[in-house]
Scaffold this motif. Sequence first.
Motif, PDB file in Angstrom:
ATOM      1  N   THR A 489       1.752   0.965  -2.125  1.00  0.00           N
ATOM      2  CA  THR A 489       0.915   1.911  -2.869  1.00  0.00           C
ATOM      3  C   THR A 489      -0.338   1.284  -3.457  1.00  0.00           C
ATOM      4  OG1 THR A 489       2.338   1.519  -4.787  1.00  0.00           O
ATOM      5  CG2 THR A 489       2.863   3.418  -3.411  1.00  0.00           C
ATOM      6  N   GLU A 490      -0.389  -0.053  -3.522  1.00  0.00           N
ATOM      7  CA  GLU A 490      -1.582  -0.682  -4.084  1.00  0.00           C
ATOM      8  C   GLU A 490      -2.821  -0.467  -3.212  1.00  0.00           C
ATOM      9  OE1 GLU A 490       0.899  -4.199  -2.403  1.00  0.00           O
ATOM     10  OE2 GLU A 490       1.197  -2.117  -3.033  1.00  0.00           O
ATOM     11  N   PHE A 491      -2.604  -0.073  -1.951  1.00  0.00           N
ATOM     12  CA  PHE A 491      -3.733   0.157  -1.043  1.00  0.00           C
ATOM     13  C   PHE A 491      -4.128   1.630  -0.958  1.00  0.00           C
ATOM     14  CE2 PHE A 491      -1.601  -3.665   0.792  1.00  0.00           C
ATOM     15  CZ  PHE A 491      -2.600  -4.577   0.497  1.00  0.00           C
ATOM     16  N   LEU A 492      -3.439   2.483  -1.693  1.00  0.00           N
ATOM     17  CA  LEU A 492      -3.734   3.918  -1.637  1.00  0.00           C
ATOM     18  C   LEU A 492      -5.162   4.272  -2.047  1.00  0.00           C
ATOM     19  CD1 LEU A 492      -0.420   5.571  -2.929  1.00  0.00           C
ATOM     20  CD2 LEU A 492      -1.423   5.734  -0.642  1.00  0.00           C
ATOM     21  N   PRO A 493      -5.777   3.580  -3.021  1.00  0.00           N
ATOM     22  CA  PRO A 493      -7.156   3.933  -3.381  1.00  0.00           C
ATOM     23  C   PRO A 493      -8.138   3.824  -2.215  1.00  0.00           C
ATOM     24  CG  PRO A 493      -6.173   2.584  -5.100  1.00  0.00           C
ATOM     25  CD  PRO A 493      -5.202   2.600  -3.969  1.00  0.00           C
ATOM     26  N   TYR A 494      -7.859   2.944  -1.252  1.00  0.00           N
ATOM     27  CA  TYR A 494      -8.759   2.793  -0.109  1.00  0.00           C
ATOM     28  C   TYR A 494      -8.647   3.962   0.873  1.00  0.00           C
ATOM     29  CZ  TYR A 494      -9.466  -1.994  -1.683  1.00  0.00           C
ATOM     30  OH  TYR A 494      -9.800  -3.105  -2.422  1.00  0.00           O
ATOM     31  N   ILE A 495      -7.723   4.876   0.598  1.00  0.00           N
ATOM     32  CA  ILE A 495      -7.559   6.057   1.457  1.00  0.00           C
ATOM     33  C   ILE A 495      -7.749   7.344   0.667  1.00  0.00           C
ATOM     34  CG2 ILE A 495      -5.885   7.385   2.819  1.00  0.00           C
ATOM     35  CD1 ILE A 495      -4.784   4.749   3.846  1.00  0.00           C
ATOM     36  N   LEU A 496      -7.101   7.437  -0.475  1.00  0.00           N
ATOM     37  CA  LEU A 496      -7.113   8.691  -1.228  1.00  0.00           C
ATOM     38  C   LEU A 496      -8.346   8.874  -2.098  1.00  0.00           C
ATOM     39  CD1 LEU A 496      -3.370   8.941  -2.356  1.00  0.00           C
ATOM     40  CD2 LEU A 496      -4.486  10.030  -0.406  1.00  0.00           C
TER      41      LEU A 496
END
Length: 706
Positions: A489-496
């Motif tokens: 989930t730490e990479f979610l900002p790069y998508i959402l």
Amino acid sequence: MEIPIPKRLKKIWDLWELRSFLILSLSLQTILIVLSPLRKRTKNDWIFLTLWSAYLLADWAANFAVGIISNSQGDNRDCRNKNGNIDADLLAFWAPFLLVHLGGPDTISAFSLEDNELWLRHLASLLFQSVAAIYVFLQSLPTNRLWMPTIFIFIDGLIKYAERTLSLYRASFRRFKDSMLKPADPGPNYAKLMDEYRSMKEANLPTRIETIKEPERGTKSVDRVKEGELTDTEVVLHAYRFFETFKGLIVDLIFSLRERNQSRDFFLERNYKDAFKLIEVELNFIYESLFSKVVVVYSSLGYLCRLISFALVVTSLGLFYCVDKTNFRDPDVALSYTLLIGAIALDVMAFIKLITSDWLFVRVTKLPDVDLKEPKRYIDSGGESSNGYFGRFFHLLFRRWSESVLCDNLIFRSVNPRSKFKEKIVEFFNLTTFLDSRKYVKPKRFTEDLKKHIFCELHMKSKMADDLYTAKEISAAKGDWTLRVESCTEFLPYILEVDYDQSLLVWHIATELCYNDQADAPKTDDEKKHREFSKLLSDYMLYLLVMQPQMMSKVAGIGQIRFRDTCEEAKIFFAGEFEDWKKKEIVEKIQRKACAAIVDVNTEVKPVMIKGDRSKSVLFDGCILAKELKEWNTTSGRSKWFIMSKIWVEMMSYAAINCRASAHAQKLSKGGELITMVWFLMIHFGLGDQFQINEGHGRAKLIVGT
């Protein structure tokens, strides 16, 4: 002021003008019938350019030749002042051949989808050219020695041109959609029922209205799911069944739950080879419905017309052979024989295509009874096992799409830019897209391993999507679903927290930087495979974003602007010190050094804090993501390449389901696209928003009494 033309050249032109255009018209027909089957099997630009030129020139040459013949007719039967002493009988005989040529070969009725919308223009051309041919014929009477073979060829020409016009009409968007619409269903007669209901109430009779559900339709044998692998016969027959069900996807129709469940249950029992083979055949049926004459030819009337047409040409050849040709010039007689034999040869080639086509096969073969116990073995007919020059050549002739993907790369573009002067010249002549496709875009093989990887991802999601709400939720994911499932989930900002096009560019740059990091090379074969999957899909998605914007129009946003700004920042970053590298190093080493230089940049502060939001470049946003991926450690034991390969499949799936149906269909005539294959695979797995929640409506029944 008249331009002086030497009399000798003018004489040669008068002598060979009409003859040259007749030969040119026949040659163009030969090119079309030979090359048109290849356009669905290759992405070669030169084949498309040749075919496109032949397609445009074919109608022009035939129309021009008809005009010459019509203009040549006059009171002088020998037409000695025009066309080099061609006898009027021969002029009348040649005119119908041009109608045959205007009809075109069976393998190509339209070059693009837009051509189908011009069916009315072809209908008008059919009428005008037929009148012109009749005029030429009437001018040759009553002494025309070739009147009978001329009539036979004229009828053949009418059949061929009418077939093409009807094919264009039936493939036009509105007609294609209307042909699949079910009869209008007004539902129960509400006014009559309510009138009866009121009458009963006024009579103080106990009255109520009950809704009775529609009875379930019986299960057919073909609805039962066959287990195990499929034979070649079953692949074609099942693909045709799904084609008849889902061809409405091209015109944005929706489908019932029953159709979804039938398809989903069937594909969940398939392996990746059978699934992709089924989709290849199904898309081939769609391609031929839109871009060839198959819908008209493969019918009872079509078969009859084919038989009559061939008999007319053969009979004309026999009649021409028996006619006294004393007054005809030998070159004209030879040209007449060439036209006749050419027409027969084209019909023979069309007949070979007819008897070897999947369309005839499905009309004479039925699906075998479903055997749920003993699976039959599927016989592989080529693929990567085809070795050697001849193996690849025959595979090209029989494969159903290009089986390749085109790849582009932002870093490669940035370290290999054109000079400012060349760039201005290219932009002035509007050649940017063409030259970019030659310099930067590279074809890559669609491997069996990647095919299996994509299939397994969608298969797993389909098993979780038992209901439509879950299916739509999964289909709407653009990488975030994978990150949640894999606890990343730490990479979610790069998508959402960013637009899709920005996310795509950021992950593309991060993938490229990680791929070229030699200090963090994969250690296992499985990791190496997923690394290659990520690289290929990353480059392919960038190719779609940059070179095929019509396929990404619904999700691309300002992707073109972001890409240009990012490239420009990269070019400025690489300028100077990289000039010496280009002279000494090979391309791969230059790219690795370029990636290493980007990673070495200090990125403690986010680029937006320094640059603001005027520039849309995401070069160093991708660098930040690459560094986070390098330092990331997972408790699940999954490598970053495993996660990234799944993210790229999900990004491609999101683009596939949101791409316009017409864009998918257009690409079928240009070698096909992997994203179209993924789209159809998702639909067959029951993923997407093309399905309606309610299968039908109930029927009301008026009940009087208790």
